[in-house]
Design a protein around this motif. Sequence first.
Motif, PDB file in Angstrom:
ATOM      1  N   PHE A  90      -5.746   3.895   4.705  1.00 59.47           N
ATOM      2  CA  PHE A  90      -6.610   3.433   3.623  1.00 59.47           C
ATOM      3  C   PHE A  90      -6.256   1.993   3.221  1.00 59.47           C
ATOM      4  CE2 PHE A  90      -7.183   2.777  -0.884  1.00 59.47           C
ATOM      5  CZ  PHE A  90      -8.464   3.240  -1.117  1.00 59.47           C
ATOM      6  N   ASN A  91      -4.929   1.723   3.106  1.00 58.40           N
ATOM      7  CA  ASN A  91      -4.491   0.389   2.682  1.00 58.40           C
ATOM      8  C   ASN A  91      -4.758  -0.658   3.757  1.00 58.40           C
ATOM      9  OD1 ASN A  91      -3.568   1.276   0.207  1.00 58.40           O
ATOM     10  ND2 ASN A  91      -1.504   1.689   0.958  1.00 58.40           N
TER      11      ASN A  91
ATOM     12  N   LYS B 242       1.423  -3.694  -5.229  1.00 57.18           N
ATOM     13  CA  LYS B 242       0.583  -2.538  -4.927  1.00 57.18           C
ATOM     14  C   LYS B 242       0.373  -1.744  -6.204  1.00 57.18           C
ATOM     15  CE  LYS B 242       0.983  -0.469  -0.399  1.00 57.18           C
ATOM     16  NZ  LYS B 242       1.598   0.625   0.325  1.00 57.18           N
ATOM     17  N   PRO B 243      -0.718  -1.002  -6.416  1.00 52.77           N
ATOM     18  CA  PRO B 243      -1.913  -0.978  -5.575  1.00 52.77           C
ATOM     19  C   PRO B 243      -2.572  -2.363  -5.507  1.00 52.77           C
ATOM     20  CG  PRO B 243      -1.972   0.771  -7.245  1.00 52.77           C
ATOM     21  CD  PRO B 243      -0.818  -0.095  -7.565  1.00 52.77           C
ATOM     22  N   ILE B 244      -3.251  -2.603  -4.389  1.00 51.38           N
ATOM     23  CA  ILE B 244      -3.801  -3.929  -4.133  1.00 51.38           C
ATOM     24  C   ILE B 244      -4.976  -4.226  -5.066  1.00 51.38           C
ATOM     25  CG2 ILE B 244      -4.990  -5.330  -2.396  1.00 51.38           C
ATOM     26  CD1 ILE B 244      -3.501  -3.513  -0.290  1.00 51.38           C
ATOM     27  N   MET B 245      -4.929  -5.389  -5.684  1.00 48.68           N
ATOM     28  CA  MET B 245      -6.045  -5.845  -6.515  1.00 48.68           C
ATOM     29  C   MET B 245      -6.721  -7.004  -5.789  1.00 48.68           C
ATOM     30  SD  MET B 245      -6.171  -4.019  -9.238  1.00 48.68           S
ATOM     31  CE  MET B 245      -6.993  -4.902 -10.553  1.00 48.68           C
ATOM     32  N   LEU B 246      -8.044  -7.004  -5.870  1.00 52.21           N
ATOM     33  CA  LEU B 246      -8.839  -7.986  -5.131  1.00 52.21           C
ATOM     34  C   LEU B 246      -8.383  -9.437  -5.318  1.00 52.21           C
ATOM     35  CD1 LEU B 246     -11.126  -6.334  -3.886  1.00 52.21           C
ATOM     36  CD2 LEU B 246     -12.720  -7.624  -5.297  1.00 52.21           C
ATOM     37  N   ASP B 247      -8.432  -9.882  -6.567  1.00 54.98           N
ATOM     38  CA  ASP B 247      -8.215 -11.310  -6.835  1.00 54.98           C
ATOM     39  C   ASP B 247      -6.821 -11.754  -6.441  1.00 54.98           C
ATOM     40  OD1 ASP B 247     -10.708 -11.351  -7.739  1.00 54.98           O
ATOM     41  OD2 ASP B 247     -10.223 -11.608  -9.864  1.00 54.98           O
TER      42      ASP B 247
ATOM     43  N   PHE C 104     -18.002  -6.654  -3.468  1.00 54.90           N
ATOM     44  CA  PHE C 104     -17.148  -6.615  -2.269  1.00 54.90           C
ATOM     45  C   PHE C 104     -17.204  -5.234  -1.610  1.00 54.90           C
ATOM     46  CE2 PHE C 104     -12.959  -5.128  -0.774  1.00 54.90           C
ATOM     47  CZ  PHE C 104     -12.873  -5.863   0.405  1.00 54.90           C
TER      48      PHE C 104
ATOM     49  N   ILE D 106     -11.306   1.617  -7.685  1.00 50.50           N
ATOM     50  CA  ILE D 106     -11.546   1.098  -6.328  1.00 50.50           C
ATOM     51  C   ILE D 106     -11.348   2.227  -5.316  1.00 50.50           C
ATOM     52  CG2 ILE D 106     -10.626  -0.425  -4.514  1.00 50.50           C
ATOM     53  CD1 ILE D 106     -10.034  -2.477  -6.694  1.00 50.50           C
TER      54      ILE D 106
ATOM     55  N   GLU E  75      -7.018  -0.623   6.073  1.00 58.99           N
ATOM     56  CA  GLU E  75      -8.452  -0.874   6.151  1.00 58.99           C
ATOM     57  C   GLU E  75      -8.890  -1.796   5.004  1.00 58.99           C
ATOM     58  OE1 GLU E  75     -10.953   2.468   5.270  1.00 58.99           O
ATOM     59  OE2 GLU E  75     -12.653   1.658   6.376  1.00 58.99           O
ATOM     60  N   PHE E  76      -8.366  -1.510   3.819  1.00 60.13           N
ATOM     61  CA  PHE E  76      -8.717  -2.316   2.642  1.00 60.13           C
ATOM     62  C   PHE E  76      -8.268  -3.770   2.836  1.00 60.13           C
ATOM     63  CE2 PHE E  76      -8.066  -3.258  -2.056  1.00 60.13           C
ATOM     64  CZ  PHE E  76      -9.414  -3.276  -2.358  1.00 60.13           C
TER      65      PHE E  76
ATOM     66  N   PRO F 168      -7.431  -0.182  -9.953  1.00 63.69           N
ATOM     67  CA  PRO F 168      -7.141   0.313  -8.611  1.00 63.69           C
ATOM     68  C   PRO F 168      -7.621   1.746  -8.377  1.00 63.69           C
ATOM     69  CG  PRO F 168      -5.205  -0.754  -9.538  1.00 63.69           C
ATOM     70  CD  PRO F 168      -6.251  -0.766 -10.611  1.00 63.69           C
TER      71      PRO F 168
ATOM     72  N   ASN G  18     -13.318 -10.769   4.276  1.00 61.81           N
ATOM     73  CA  ASN G  18     -14.076 -11.360   3.174  1.00 61.81           C
ATOM     74  C   ASN G  18     -13.605 -12.797   2.910  1.00 61.81           C
ATOM     75  OD1 ASN G  18     -14.207 -11.554  -0.134  1.00 61.81           O
ATOM     76  ND2 ASN G  18     -15.981 -10.524   0.758  1.00 61.81           N
TER      77      ASN G  18
ATOM     78  N   SER H 145     -18.525  -4.341   2.097  1.00 60.75           N
ATOM     79  CA  SER H 145     -17.512  -4.062   3.111  1.00 60.75           C
ATOM     80  C   SER H 145     -17.428  -2.600   3.528  1.00 60.75           C
ATOM     81  CB  SER H 145     -16.137  -4.494   2.606  1.00 60.75           C
ATOM     82  OG  SER H 145     -16.169  -5.822   2.158  1.00 60.75           O
ATOM     83  N   TYR H 146     -17.904  -1.697   2.681  1.00 56.63           N
ATOM     84  CA  TYR H 146     -17.785  -0.279   3.002  1.00 56.63           C
ATOM     85  C   TYR H 146     -19.169   0.353   3.151  1.00 56.63           C
ATOM     86  CZ  TYR H 146     -12.772  -0.353   2.087  1.00 56.63           C
ATOM     87  OH  TYR H 146     -11.432  -0.603   2.150  1.00 56.63           O
TER      88      TYR H 146
ATOM     89  N   ILE I 133      -0.251   3.737   5.485  1.00 59.60           N
ATOM     90  CA  ILE I 133      -1.437   4.414   4.944  1.00 59.60           C
ATOM     91  C   ILE I 133      -2.699   3.690   5.445  1.00 59.60           C
ATOM     92  CG2 ILE I 133      -2.646   5.066   2.828  1.00 59.60           C
ATOM     93  CD1 ILE I 133       0.146   5.249   1.507  1.00 59.60           C
TER      94      ILE I 133
ATOM     95  N   LYS J  85     -10.469  -5.575   5.379  1.00 62.57           N
ATOM     96  CA  LYS J  85     -11.771  -5.932   4.816  1.00 62.57           C
ATOM     97  C   LYS J  85     -11.656  -7.113   3.845  1.00 62.57           C
ATOM     98  CE  LYS J  85     -13.869  -1.369   5.433  1.00 62.57           C
ATOM     99  NZ  LYS J  85     -14.923  -1.630   6.407  1.00 62.57           N
ATOM    100  N   LEU J  86     -10.554  -7.124   3.098  1.00 61.90           N
ATOM    101  CA  LEU J  86     -10.340  -8.246   2.174  1.00 61.90           C
ATOM    102  C   LEU J  86     -10.162  -9.550   2.942  1.00 61.90           C
ATOM    103  CD1 LEU J  86      -7.958  -6.966  -0.647  1.00 61.90           C
ATOM    104  CD2 LEU J  86     -10.179  -8.020  -0.934  1.00 61.90           C
TER     105      LEU J  86
ATOM    106  N   ASP K  28      -1.394   5.373  -4.598  1.00 61.30           N
ATOM    107  CA  ASP K  28      -1.171   4.888  -3.236  1.00 61.30           C
ATOM    108  C   ASP K  28      -0.988   6.034  -2.237  1.00 61.30           C
ATOM    109  OD1 ASP K  28      -0.859   2.525  -1.643  1.00 61.30           O
ATOM    110  OD2 ASP K  28       1.248   3.074  -1.390  1.00 61.30           O
TER     111      ASP K  28
END
Lengths: 122, 429
Positions: free
Chosen positions: A12-13, A105-110, B286, B243, A15-16, B240, A23, B290-291, A10, A19-20, B187
Motif C-alpha cells: 500500500f505504501n 509516516k503515515p505519508i502526507m501529500l504535501d 490527487f 487517505i 504504491e502510494f 492519513p 504526480n 491516481s487511483y 507494505i 503515485k506521488l 500503517d
Amino acid sequence: MKRVLLVDDIDFNLEFEIKLIKNIMDEKDLDIHIDTATNVANANDLIALNRYDAMIVDMNLPDGSGMDIAKVAREKQPDAKIAALTIYPSQYEDQKEYFDMFMKKPIMLDSYKDNFLKLLQI
Amino acid sequence: MHQQHIDPLTKLITRNYLLDIIKTKLEHPNVMNKLALLYIEFDDLDRFNELFGYDIDDQLLLQLTKKIDNLLDAESVVARVGNYQFAILVYHDDVKTRSQEIAEDIMGILREPFCIGENMFYVTASIGISVLSSDISDAYKLLKTAENTMRRIQKNGHNNIAFTKLLTDESLKKEIELMKDLPSAIDNGEIFFVYQGQYSHDKKRFVGAEMLTRWNHPKYGYVSPFIFITLAEKSGMIGPLTIKLLIEASKMFEKLEAEGIKDFSLSVNISPVVLMEKSFYDTVVFLLDSYNLRGKNLTFEIMEDTVSNNIDNFAKLLNKIKDLGINIAIDDYGTGHTSLSYLINLPIDYIKIDRSFVTGIDKETKKFLLLKSIIDMASTLDMKVIVEGVEEYSEDDLIKMFKDMTIQGYLYCKPIEANDFMQKVHPNE
C-alpha cells in the motif's frame, strides 16, 4: 534522468509513494526511474547493481532495519541521498551519519512531495 | 474595591478578581468538594443587536444580572467573565446538589421572556459546572474546565447543564497509549474497514455501501470508533486515515468491477477536521487522478452539525468537491438543532435519515408521518434519501411505500469485512 530506490514492506505504501512521485514528475516535468524493494536483502541486491540518486527507506522491515540498508548504501554509494521513512523520526535523530533526512509516516501529500524534491536537490 | 475589579456595565466582579477570590478560598482547609464553579454563556445576544439595534445586549445583561443576583445566597459570588459569559462560585456542604439547583433556577429564569421596549426576548444558556477536587485543584483549572464543559454542551446543541467529567488515571493512560499507537495502526493494518450495504427497494439489490473504520488493538481489542476517531482528530492522524479509507475504496471498486458489478457507490465519512485541512481538496484531486476512483461513484458523508454550523466556510469547498463529481450526503439528518437553510445553500445529493426517526414507525402513526414529511421534503428539494437503522420487517414494509428508497440497516446488512461483503453483493448470490 534520476534514479530512486523505495523500500517498504507494505505494498500500500509503495504504491502510494510511486503515485506521488509520478504526480511530482508530471508537475515538474521530470524523468525519474523508480525501483522498489520490500526487504533488506532485496534492497541491498539492488544497491549492488544500480547507482541511485536517492533512497527512501522504511525503518521497520521484516528481515532487519532501514539502518542495515543505509550502512551498505553509505559505503557503496556515498553520493546517494538517503531518507528514513518512519513513524518515530525522533528515535533516529542521532543517526545523522547514515541519513540525510527523516520523513514521517503515515505519508502526507504535501510534506512527502516537498521532502522528496529536497532530497533530490531539485 | 479597585475599579478594574468591577465590570462597568453590570457592576459584577471581573474574571481576574474572581480568580483571586477562588485562590483565597483555596487557602482555607476543607474546601475540597465544597466549592464549585458554574460557567454560563448566554446564546445569541450579539445577534439580537444585529436584529434590533445596538444596546439590546447591554439591557438584557443588566436584567439577567438582577435576576441571577436575586437567586443567590451570601455564600455565592457571581462574576462577568466575558462579553456574554458569567461565572458563579458556589460554596456549600453539598455543593453538587446546590450547583445543580442554581443552574436549574437560572434555566427557570430564562423560560420567562425579557421585555425591552416593545420587544420580548427569550434567552437560552449553556452551563458547565466544575467541582473542586484533587483533579481540579487550582483556580484557573476550575474556571477552565467549567468553560470547556460549557463549550461541549454548545457543540451538542446549546441550552443545557452539565458537570465536568474528568478522565480517571486509567482511562487517561489508555487514551495516551492509543494516541501513540494510532500512526502505526494506520500503517500496519490494525485499523481496517468494514462495509455496510445500502439496499435499493426499487432495484432490488445493493446499490452501495458505507465504509466504516474499525481498530483491533493488540492489547485493548476492539476500540470504539467514537474514541479513536476523536483521538485521530486530536493528533493529526485523521487526514492519513481518510487517505487510507479512500484508497481502500479504490481497491474495492477494482474488486467489484472484476466481478462485473458496476453502478455501485461507496460512502466515506469525512470529519470536519479533514474538511478544514487546507490540503484536503488537492489530496482528493490527487487520489481521483491516481487511483481507480470516480467521483460519481463516491459519496462524502458529512455530519449535519458540521455543515449547518459552518455554511459559509464549507459552501465553496463542497461546491468544488461536487464539481469533481463526488456526491455529498448529510449524515444523521435530523439530529442537529439548527435551521434547515443549509439544505438549500449547499450542494447536497443525499440525506441520511437518522435511525431515531425510523425506529418505531410501525407502532406510532405520528412517527411515521414525521418520517413521511422528511421524505416528502427531500423529494421536493430533489435530494435522495437513505434510511438508516431499519431493523424490523414491519418498519421496512412501511418504507417500501415510498419511491426510490435506499435502506441501510441490520435488516439487510450488518457492517462486514470486504470479502464477506463481496459475497453478499455478488449478483449470483
